[in-house]
Design a protein around this motif. Structure first.
Motif, PDB file in Angstrom:
ATOM      1  N   ARG A 145       0.796  -1.219   0.000  1.00  0.00           N
ATOM      2  CA  ARG A 145       0.000   0.000   0.000  1.00  0.00           C
ATOM      3  C   ARG A 145       0.832   1.274   0.000  1.00  0.00           C
ATOM      4  O   ARG A 145       0.292   2.372   0.031  1.00  0.00           O
ATOM      5  N   GLY A 146       2.154   1.121  -0.055  1.00  0.00           N
ATOM      6  CA  GLY A 146       3.018   2.286   0.021  1.00  0.00           C
ATOM      7  C   GLY A 146       3.389   2.843  -1.340  1.00  0.00           C
ATOM      8  O   GLY A 146       2.823   2.485  -2.377  1.00  0.00           O
ATOM      9  N   ASN A 147       4.368   3.731  -1.319  1.00  0.00           N
ATOM     10  CA  ASN A 147       4.865   4.347  -2.548  1.00  0.00           C
ATOM     11  C   ASN A 147       5.307   3.272  -3.532  1.00  0.00           C
ATOM     12  O   ASN A 147       6.047   2.355  -3.168  1.00  0.00           O
ATOM     13  N   PRO A 148       4.866   3.348  -4.793  1.00  0.00           N
ATOM     14  CA  PRO A 148       5.228   2.313  -5.768  1.00  0.00           C
ATOM     15  C   PRO A 148       6.725   2.102  -5.919  1.00  0.00           C
ATOM     16  O   PRO A 148       7.159   1.000  -6.269  1.00  0.00           O
ATOM     17  N   SER A 149       7.513   3.124  -5.658  1.00  0.00           N
ATOM     18  CA  SER A 149       8.954   2.967  -5.791  1.00  0.00           C
ATOM     19  C   SER A 149       9.491   1.921  -4.811  1.00  0.00           C
ATOM     20  O   SER A 149      10.469   1.226  -5.101  1.00  0.00           O
ATOM     21  N   ARG A 150       8.859   1.814  -3.638  1.00  0.00           N
ATOM     22  CA  ARG A 150       9.288   0.815  -2.654  1.00  0.00           C
ATOM     23  C   ARG A 150       9.031  -0.599  -3.151  1.00  0.00           C
ATOM     24  O   ARG A 150       9.760  -1.532  -2.811  1.00  0.00           O
ATOM     25  N   LYS A 151       7.976  -0.763  -3.944  1.00  0.00           N
ATOM     26  CA  LYS A 151       7.633  -2.093  -4.428  1.00  0.00           C
ATOM     27  C   LYS A 151       8.741  -2.682  -5.292  1.00  0.00           C
ATOM     28  O   LYS A 151       8.913  -3.903  -5.344  1.00  0.00           O
ATOM     29  N   LEU A 152       9.481  -1.823  -5.984  1.00  0.00           N
ATOM     30  CA  LEU A 152      10.567  -2.312  -6.822  1.00  0.00           C
ATOM     31  C   LEU A 152      11.582  -3.089  -5.999  1.00  0.00           C
ATOM     32  O   LEU A 152      12.266  -3.977  -6.513  1.00  0.00           O
TER      33      LEU A 152
END
Length: 604
Positions: A145-152
């Motif tokens: 649910r966080g910033n998409p950049s963290r998903k990377l």
């Protein structure tokens, strides 16, 4: 590969395959500088006086205190001052981490898993202990649910296992047949969030409600868009850990927001804020003769440096059809007259930036050779031929403003790309549409550079509209890649890693909030980003970074501007600081307030 050295004394878990002995920290490459008995980092003053208020001025605004989501513009300092991670970064090593919430860590030799053992003293500001469930929750909430950049980064975690009430194990996925060697450190730096707090608070709708933290400060005052104040936590659980000695010396930290640089600088001159790092060399020469400098109440210091300078540049958005053709991008670069700008606006103080990693050993130079060439050969069919045949150079002038020859070169390239000049306007020969675009800015300080560039573009028949918008509008358009051209800055550490995918990968090209501002999608660039994260030695990292740097430059995605060879800083003399050196200005958390007892003790 040598055994990895990790956090304080720990017990080896022999049941796990390919493990290293539990120790007091992790180094990305090689050995750590500090042993398990270290008392404090060398660059701090471990006996710095405590107390006082530090006031910093920022240009812009904020409407959120949740830095982990894309919604809103988060206030400065929230993550750094109020929320701890498992480990803490050393300020004087390329990339080494030492124990904070985690007191020890075991890492597989192949970096396939990591086990963190929590410090039993770690607690939240409400007094409740930080648990392994909090650590697991932190990964899941930021990944999902966080910033998409963290998903990377976080999608590389395969499983999370709670081993007991103090130990948690992260096992990582293989990507293209190998583990990302940086992932144990990425997880170590992950913000740890309280599971019990978010049972009653919506993670994505926190707005201006402070998140329960565990760090050295709490938010004590918020004036939305204008001011945020942090108050030191009296019973901060980690204040005596080696990683925190000599750090967080002020009782209060205040960030004041201003509408523009001029107003913020006036606030500094009047004593409303305490320190000003000048980024405009011309202002440094012309505007630092006010009374407080003349009478010695403010110190003005120039520090020749050897640290990384990053890349400050005009960035093309190649999602715009105007900029898809590399010849067009190269043509426009011909009429950016850096030498004239440097002479007439910056008093000759800038050096042209020729690498994303300029001023460091990471920068590519000349033609590729040896191991770098061998690496690039693997992707030869997917890279521009110039990577192998041309040293990256930029058009140069004599600084007189005469760019006639450059205009001829630019018009030749534009003609080859299908653009013709009619009645002083550059038109697409197939559609008849004029060449017109917007240079989007978020600071008036950049206007003089953009306007000078726009004037020269006009000589080509190109209409470049310079538009400066408020920080909120700029941030929204930047996050959503809604611009033709911006002036952007890419910074880096001396140990680049997984963040390069966030900057340059195909996946990042379309994801909101990433820093792939040009929008490049290249299988070769993707592979080189993987090579960076796969590097198992400093030598391999340098090889991979130079190859990535060279390949990015060969695509002509940007028009580099320049960088300073000195740091410029002015501060009110009530502050004292660690030694100034060529490696950069010490972080404000290492400064302290002058007292009668220690007056005159600082090292300059």
């Amino acid at each position: 590969m040598k055994l990895l050295r990790n956090l304080l004394v720990g017990v080896s878990l022999c049941s796990f395959h390919l493990q290293a002995e539990a120790q007091h920290g992790i180094a990305m490459h090689g050995d750590m500088k500090y042993g398990k008995e270290f008392k404090h980092f060398d660059v701090v003053n471990p006996t710095a006086p405590q107390g006082g208020e530090y006031r910093m001025g920022l240009v812009g605004t904020f409407d959120s205190v949740n830095p982990f989501i894309t919604k809103g513009k988060a206030a400065a300092g929230v993550r750094e001052l109020t929320i701890d991670g498992l480990l803490k970064r050393s300020p004087d090593e390329p990339f080494s981490l030492y124990g904070l919430i985690a007191e020890s860590v075991d890492v597989a030799l192949d970096r396939s898993w990591v086990i963190y053992t929590l410090n039993p003293k770690a607690k939240w500001h409400d007094g409740k202990p930080i648990t392994v469930n909090d650590v697991k929750f932190s990964l899941e909430i930021q990944r999902d649910r966080g910033n998409p950049s963290r998903k990377l980064f976080f999608v590389k975690v395969d499983t999370v296992e709670i081993l007991n009430d103090k130990q948690i194990k992260f096992t990582f996925k293989k990507i293209d047949g190998q583990y990302d060697a940086e992932m144990p450190l990425i997880i170590g730096l992950m913000a740890i969030l309280p599971e019990h707090y978010f049972k009653t608070v919506d993670f994505e709708k926190t707005g201006l409600t402070p998140i329960l933290g565990s760090g050295p400060y709490k938010i004590s005052e918020i004036d939305p868009g204008r001011k945020i104040v942090y108050q030191k936590v009296d019973n901060y659980w980690a204040k005596d850990l080696p990683v925190n000695k000599g750090i967080y010396n002020f009782d209060q930290v205040r960030f004041e927001y201003f509408g523009n640089t001029t107003v913020a600088f006036e606030a500094f001159k009047s004593g409303e804020i305490d320190l000003w790092e000048e980024t405009d060399p011309s202002a440094w020469i012309k505007e630092y003769d006010f009374h407080a400098i003349q009478d010695g109440r403010v110190s003005k210091v120039e520090i020749p440096h050897r640290h990384q300078v990053g890349m400050n540049a005009f960035a093309f958005n190649i999602r715009n059809p105007l900029f898809v053709d590399e010849k067009v991008r190269r043509a426009l670069a011909y009429v950016f007259d850096f030498e004239w700008l440097n002479k007439n606006i910056y008093y000759g103080t800038l050096t042209r930036t020729l690498s994303f990693f300029d001023n460091t050993e990471l920068a590519s130079k000349g033609l590729p050779q040896g191991e770098e060439l061998a690496l690039l050969e693997k992707y030869k069919e997917k890279l521009p031929n110039a990577v192998f045949t041309e040293e990256y150079k930029l058009p140069t002038t004599d600084g007189s403003g005469n760019i006639r020859e450059h205009l001829r070169q630019a018009k030749r390239l534009l003609a080859e790309a299908g653009w013709v000049t009619k009645d002083g306007k550059l038109l697409n020969e197939k559609t008849g549409k004029p060449f017109e675009f917007e240079i989007l800015l978020n600071s008036p300080a950049n206007e003089k550079v953009a306007l000078a560039f726009s004037r020269n573009l006009g000589l080509l028949g190109v209409k470049a509209n310079v538009r400066t918008v408020d920080s909120a509008q700029y941030e929204n358009r930047r996050v959503n890649k809604d611009y033709d051209m911006i002036i952007s800055f890419w910074g880096h550490t001396l140990s680049p890693g997984s963040e390069q995918k966030y900057y340059w990968s195909s996946l990042a090209a379309d994801a909101p909030g990433t820093r792939n501002y040009p929008g490049i999608k290249s299988p070769a660039i993707d592979a080189l980003c993987d090579d960076v994260t796969a590097a198992r030695s400093r030598k391999d990292l340098i090889t991979a970074i130079r190859a990535l740097d060279r390949s990015l430059l060969a695509h002509h995605l940007i028009i580099p501007i320049g960088h300073r060879s000195k740091d410029y800083i002015a501060y009110w003399n009530k502050l004292e600081h660690p030694t100034f050196g060529p490696d950069g200005i010490p972080n404000f958390t290492m400064w302290w307030m002058k007292t009668k007892e220690n007056e005159g003790s600082q090292t300059k």
